[in-house]
Design a protein around this motif. Structure first.
Motif, PDB file in Angstrom:
ATOM      1  N   THR A  63       0.834  -1.199   0.000  1.00  0.00           N
ATOM      2  CA  THR A  63       0.000   0.000   0.000  1.00  0.00           C
ATOM      3  C   THR A  63       0.872   1.254   0.000  1.00  0.00           C
ATOM      4  OG1 THR A  63      -0.105   0.333   2.396  1.00  0.00           O
ATOM      5  CG2 THR A  63      -1.578  -1.317   1.439  1.00  0.00           C
ATOM      6  N   PRO A  64       0.282   2.423  -0.266  1.00  0.00           N
ATOM      7  CA  PRO A  64       1.046   3.665  -0.216  1.00  0.00           C
ATOM      8  C   PRO A  64       1.682   3.927   1.148  1.00  0.00           C
ATOM      9  CG  PRO A  64      -0.993   4.005  -1.407  1.00  0.00           C
ATOM     10  CD  PRO A  64      -1.078   2.632  -0.815  1.00  0.00           C
ATOM     11  N   SER A  65       1.130   3.347   2.215  1.00  0.00           N
ATOM     12  CA  SER A  65       1.722   3.506   3.552  1.00  0.00           C
ATOM     13  C   SER A  65       2.788   2.443   3.809  1.00  0.00           C
ATOM     14  CB  SER A  65       0.630   3.396   4.630  1.00  0.00           C
ATOM     15  OG  SER A  65       0.027   2.109   4.600  1.00  0.00           O
ATOM     16  N   HIS A  66       3.111   1.654   2.767  1.00  0.00           N
ATOM     17  CA  HIS A  66       4.156   0.627   2.807  1.00  0.00           C
ATOM     18  C   HIS A  66       3.759  -0.597   3.640  1.00  0.00           C
ATOM     19  CE1 HIS A  66       6.611   3.534   0.781  1.00  0.00           C
ATOM     20  NE2 HIS A  66       6.598   4.357   1.800  1.00  0.00           N
ATOM     21  N   SER A  67       2.502  -0.735   4.008  1.00  0.00           N
ATOM     22  CA  SER A  67       2.093  -1.950   4.694  1.00  0.00           C
ATOM     23  C   SER A  67       1.950  -3.068   3.665  1.00  0.00           C
ATOM     24  CB  SER A  67       0.768  -1.743   5.431  1.00  0.00           C
ATOM     25  OG  SER A  67      -0.284  -1.531   4.500  1.00  0.00           O
ATOM     26  N   ILE A  68       2.163  -4.317   4.108  1.00  0.00           N
ATOM     27  CA  ILE A  68       2.090  -5.477   3.232  1.00  0.00           C
ATOM     28  C   ILE A  68       0.873  -6.312   3.617  1.00  0.00           C
ATOM     29  CG2 ILE A  68       3.334  -7.457   2.293  1.00  0.00           C
ATOM     30  CD1 ILE A  68       4.842  -4.894   1.857  1.00  0.00           C
ATOM     31  N   THR A  69       0.030  -6.621   2.643  1.00  0.00           N
ATOM     32  CA  THR A  69      -1.178  -7.400   2.897  1.00  0.00           C
ATOM     33  C   THR A  69      -1.234  -8.585   1.947  1.00  0.00           C
ATOM     34  OG1 THR A  69      -2.408  -5.435   3.602  1.00  0.00           O
ATOM     35  CG2 THR A  69      -3.697  -7.352   2.965  1.00  0.00           C
ATOM     36  N   MET A 319     -13.440 -10.872 -19.041  1.00  0.00           N
ATOM     37  CA  MET A 319     -13.025 -11.067 -20.429  1.00  0.00           C
ATOM     38  C   MET A 319     -14.178 -11.473 -21.333  1.00  0.00           C
ATOM     39  SD  MET A 319      -9.383 -13.003 -19.692  1.00  0.00           S
ATOM     40  CE  MET A 319     -10.092 -14.108 -18.436  1.00  0.00           C
ATOM     41  N   LYS A 320     -15.267 -11.942 -20.729  1.00  0.00           N
ATOM     42  CA  LYS A 320     -16.405 -12.396 -21.527  1.00  0.00           C
ATOM     43  C   LYS A 320     -17.290 -11.241 -21.964  1.00  0.00           C
ATOM     44  CE  LYS A 320     -20.116 -15.844 -21.511  1.00  0.00           C
ATOM     45  NZ  LYS A 320     -20.795 -16.911 -20.731  1.00  0.00           N
ATOM     46  N   ASP A 321     -17.641 -10.361 -21.008  1.00  0.00           N
ATOM     47  CA  ASP A 321     -18.531  -9.253 -21.380  1.00  0.00           C
ATOM     48  C   ASP A 321     -17.810  -7.912 -21.474  1.00  0.00           C
ATOM     49  OD1 ASP A 321     -18.159  -8.332 -18.761  1.00  0.00           O
ATOM     50  OD2 ASP A 321     -20.048  -9.170 -18.035  1.00  0.00           O
ATOM     51  N   GLY A 322     -16.492  -7.876 -21.179  1.00  0.00           N
ATOM     52  CA  GLY A 322     -15.705  -6.664 -21.335  1.00  0.00           C
ATOM     53  C   GLY A 322     -15.849  -5.655 -20.213  1.00  0.00           C
ATOM     54  N   SER A 323     -16.573  -5.996 -19.150  1.00  0.00           N
ATOM     55  CA  SER A 323     -16.818  -5.037 -18.071  1.00  0.00           C
ATOM     56  C   SER A 323     -15.618  -4.906 -17.134  1.00  0.00           C
ATOM     57  CB  SER A 323     -18.040  -5.467 -17.258  1.00  0.00           C
ATOM     58  OG  SER A 323     -17.799  -6.715 -16.628  1.00  0.00           O
ATOM     59  N   LEU A 324     -15.551  -3.764 -16.456  1.00  0.00           N
ATOM     60  CA  LEU A 324     -14.530  -3.483 -15.446  1.00  0.00           C
ATOM     61  C   LEU A 324     -15.222  -3.059 -14.161  1.00  0.00           C
ATOM     62  CD1 LEU A 324     -11.882  -1.445 -17.474  1.00  0.00           C
ATOM     63  CD2 LEU A 324     -11.366  -3.489 -16.147  1.00  0.00           C
ATOM     64  N   LYS A 325     -14.741  -3.560 -13.046  1.00  0.00           N
ATOM     65  CA  LYS A 325     -15.307  -3.148 -11.766  1.00  0.00           C
ATOM     66  C   LYS A 325     -14.206  -3.088 -10.722  1.00  0.00           C
ATOM     67  CE  LYS A 325     -16.564  -7.928 -10.561  1.00  0.00           C
ATOM     68  NZ  LYS A 325     -17.671  -8.858 -10.226  1.00  0.00           N
ATOM     69  N   ASP A 326     -14.395  -2.225  -9.734  1.00  0.00           N
ATOM     70  CA  ASP A 326     -13.423  -2.115  -8.655  1.00  0.00           C
ATOM     71  C   ASP A 326     -13.395  -3.401  -7.848  1.00  0.00           C
ATOM     72  OD1 ASP A 326     -12.655   0.527  -9.214  1.00  0.00           O
ATOM     73  OD2 ASP A 326     -14.399   1.314  -8.156  1.00  0.00           O
ATOM     74  N   MET A 327     -12.189  -3.770  -7.382  1.00  0.00           N
ATOM     75  CA  MET A 327     -12.052  -4.949  -6.532  1.00  0.00           C
ATOM     76  C   MET A 327     -11.961  -4.505  -5.087  1.00  0.00           C
ATOM     77  SD  MET A 327      -9.108  -7.921  -6.556  1.00  0.00           S
ATOM     78  CE  MET A 327      -9.032  -9.141  -5.229  1.00  0.00           C
ATOM     79  N   ILE A 328     -12.875  -4.977  -4.283  1.00  0.00           N
ATOM     80  CA  ILE A 328     -12.912  -4.615  -2.873  1.00  0.00           C
ATOM     81  C   ILE A 328     -12.908  -5.896  -2.039  1.00  0.00           C
ATOM     82  CG2 ILE A 328     -14.215  -3.452  -1.052  1.00  0.00           C
ATOM     83  CD1 ILE A 328     -15.415  -1.651  -3.201  1.00  0.00           C
ATOM     84  N   VAL A 329     -11.921  -6.009  -1.152  1.00  0.00           N
ATOM     85  CA  VAL A 329     -11.816  -7.153  -0.258  1.00  0.00           C
ATOM     86  C   VAL A 329     -11.861  -6.636   1.169  1.00  0.00           C
ATOM     87  CG1 VAL A 329     -10.400  -9.092   0.510  1.00  0.00           C
ATOM     88  CG2 VAL A 329     -10.438  -8.447  -1.909  1.00  0.00           C
ATOM     89  N   ASP A 330     -12.739  -7.175   1.972  1.00  0.00           N
ATOM     90  CA  ASP A 330     -12.897  -6.727   3.350  1.00  0.00           C
ATOM     91  C   ASP A 330     -11.569  -6.846   4.111  1.00  0.00           C
ATOM     92  OD1 ASP A 330     -14.206  -5.784   5.599  1.00  0.00           O
ATOM     93  OD2 ASP A 330     -14.749  -7.792   6.284  1.00  0.00           O
ATOM     94  N   GLY A 331     -11.125  -5.726   4.675  1.00  0.00           N
ATOM     95  CA  GLY A 331      -9.892  -5.729   5.447  1.00  0.00           C
ATOM     96  C   GLY A 331      -8.652  -5.495   4.621  1.00  0.00           C
ATOM     97  N   ALA A 332      -8.783  -5.458   3.298  1.00  0.00           N
ATOM     98  CA  ALA A 332      -7.636  -5.241   2.413  1.00  0.00           C
ATOM     99  C   ALA A 332      -7.554  -3.760   2.033  1.00  0.00           C
ATOM    100  CB  ALA A 332      -7.761  -6.103   1.163  1.00  0.00           C
ATOM    101  N   PRO A 333      -6.375  -3.289   1.634  1.00  0.00           N
ATOM    102  CA  PRO A 333      -6.234  -1.882   1.265  1.00  0.00           C
ATOM    103  C   PRO A 333      -7.023  -1.525   0.011  1.00  0.00           C
ATOM    104  CG  PRO A 333      -4.268  -3.117   0.665  1.00  0.00           C
ATOM    105  CD  PRO A 333      -5.110  -4.021   1.505  1.00  0.00           C
ATOM    106  N   ALA A 334      -7.505  -0.297  -0.036  1.00  0.00           N
ATOM    107  CA  ALA A 334      -8.261   0.153  -1.203  1.00  0.00           C
ATOM    108  C   ALA A 334      -7.335   0.568  -2.333  1.00  0.00           C
ATOM    109  CB  ALA A 334      -9.166   1.326  -0.817  1.00  0.00           C
ATOM    110  N   THR A 335      -6.116   0.978  -1.999  1.00  0.00           N
ATOM    111  CA  THR A 335      -5.140   1.383  -3.010  1.00  0.00           C
ATOM    112  C   THR A 335      -3.854   0.588  -2.823  1.00  0.00           C
ATOM    113  OG1 THR A 335      -4.316   3.183  -1.602  1.00  0.00           O
ATOM    114  CG2 THR A 335      -6.066   3.717  -3.161  1.00  0.00           C
ATOM    115  N   VAL A 336      -3.157   0.350  -3.920  1.00  0.00           N
ATOM    116  CA  VAL A 336      -1.896  -0.385  -3.872  1.00  0.00           C
ATOM    117  C   VAL A 336      -0.885   0.291  -4.787  1.00  0.00           C
ATOM    118  CG1 VAL A 336      -3.033  -2.590  -3.401  1.00  0.00           C
ATOM    119  CG2 VAL A 336      -2.560  -1.943  -5.762  1.00  0.00           C
ATOM    120  N   ILE A 337       0.400   0.202  -4.404  1.00  0.00           N
ATOM    121  CA  ILE A 337       1.446   0.737  -5.280  1.00  0.00           C
ATOM    122  C   ILE A 337       2.147  -0.378  -6.052  1.00  0.00           C
ATOM    123  CG2 ILE A 337       1.832   2.795  -3.897  1.00  0.00           C
ATOM    124  CD1 ILE A 337       4.267   1.445  -2.678  1.00  0.00           C
ATOM    125  N   ASP A 338       2.019  -1.605  -5.556  1.00  0.00           N
ATOM    126  CA  ASP A 338       2.546  -2.744  -6.290  1.00  0.00           C
ATOM    127  C   ASP A 338       1.940  -4.020  -5.715  1.00  0.00           C
ATOM    128  OD1 ASP A 338       3.974  -4.001  -8.277  1.00  0.00           O
ATOM    129  OD2 ASP A 338       5.838  -4.126  -7.149  1.00  0.00           O
TER     130      ASP A 338
END
Length: 357
Positions: A63-69, A319-338
């Motif tokens: 994450t941007p705060s350098h935490s590892i999840t 890949m089937k219908d071409g849609s894009l959606k945000d991935m949200i996992v409970d307890g996981a960071p909302a943003t990542v740098i890598d």
């Protein structure tokens, strides 16, 4: 165990079928169990047994705060308490993950057992304030050794010819704990993105430019066994002069290239059969998302792929219908740098760690 005289081979056969985390609990049963379940022989047998089945990949995110999840296949997130700060997932192999930061420090770890090994700086390394460097991580089956490869160079900033006169190649052996310098790369690795190498089929891959006339783009493969470079064919249809500007990575064990086209759409190329040009297949992501795609992490089933965007967010592309959606996992960071993926294993980054305990 009811029969303390059960042959060791039988015990290994029985325990090798248990999940990785169950082995950790069994090691606590007795000194005998801890000794048996920590031997290199058992660890290899356990990994090989589970490798014969399709191993589920886990995500590891910075994450941007350098935490590892980490996020497992049941979408359960776990925050790892690690020393120092880390900004880059260099790569993973057989359950081990190599992390790096902007100061050039590197940490090899097993996210399941939490065993860690700080990698010493190379005495051969160029001054990091005067040079550029990229790292790769993989396994050399010919010597049963994990290796870290560093490419480094001084940038001549030449606008019309290759930027580097020499690309220095340093190799670290985890087994011996020694850095060495091998033959320089024949390619120009002064690319726009200082990307980590992608380990597939015993080699670490980088995008580079050939010294041939016109300096065409190439996929340069550093074989860990003979410690020499070769070339891997690029997808048919990509611009041979410009694909050095793309991004290379590993997805589901396959070499993968991301090509962001001028109109903002993204082509994700996947090499289904290593070394075969015709096996490259293309997944197109049309521009119905605000930010460019910069990395593919993993597939979810046969229809979806997890991507990292330029805005440091995770999205899922169908890949089937071409849609894009945000991935949200409970307890996981909302943003990542890598981010990256790894599989569960008992492989220890420290040679003979249990035997020396």
């Amino acid at each position: 165990m009811k029969n303390p005289n059960l042959p060791q081979e039988i015990m290994i056969e029985i325990f090798s079928r248990l999940p990785t985390k169950s082995i950790g609990k069994c090691r606590c049963l007795s000194k005998r169990h801890r000794s048996l379940l920590s031997t290199p022989q058992f660890i290899k047998t356990h990994f090989t047994t589970h490798k014969t089945h399709h191993q589920e990949e886990h995500l590891i995110l910075i994450t941007p705060s350098h935490s590892i999840t980490t996020i497992n296949n049941d979408a359960v997130s776990t925050k790892l308490d690690l020393p120092n700060t880390w900004t880059n997932v260099v790569g993973s192999c057989n359950g081990l993950v190599l992390l790096a930061n902007e100061e050039g420090e590197k940490l090899l770890m097993n996210p399941i057992t939490l065993q860690q090994l700080e990698i010493p700086n190379s005495p051969l390394a160029l001054n990091r304030y005067e040079s550029f460097s990229m790292h790769g991580f993989g396994y050399d089956s010919s010597t049963d050794d994990y290796k870290i490869v560093t490419l480094s160079y001084y940038n001549s900033d030449n606008e019309y010819e290759p930027d580097c006169d020499d690309i220095f190649v340093d190799v670290y052996s985890v087994k011996t704990g020694v850095w060495k310098r091998v033959d320089s790369s024949p390619y120009d690795h002064a690319v726009p993105h200082l990307s980590s190498g992608s380990f597939v089929n015993g080699a670490i891959h980088w995008l580079a430019s050939s010294p041939e006339s016109g300096y065409p783009s190439v996929i340069a493969a550093f074989d860990l066994a003979n410690e020499l470079f070769d070339e891997i064919p690029a997808p048919i249809g990509v611009d041979a002069q410009k694909f050095v500007f793309n991004m290379l990575m590993v997805v589901d064990g396959c070499l993968c290239m991301i090509d962001v086209r001028r109109n903002g759409a993204t082509d994700i190329w996947v090499m289904k059969e290593y070394g075969l040009r015709e096996s490259w297949s293309k997944i197109s992501v049309e521009r119905d998302y605000e930010w460019d795609i910069v990395k593919a992490l993993c597939f979810i089933g046969d229809e979806e792929v997890v991507l990292v965007t330029e805005q440091e967010s995770l999205v899922v592309h169908n890949m089937k219908d071409g849609s894009l959606k945000d991935m949200i996992v409970d307890g996981a960071p909302a943003t990542v740098i890598d981010g990256g993926t790894f599989v569960e294993s008992l492989v220890c980054p420290v040679v003979d760690a249990f035997n020396n305990a």
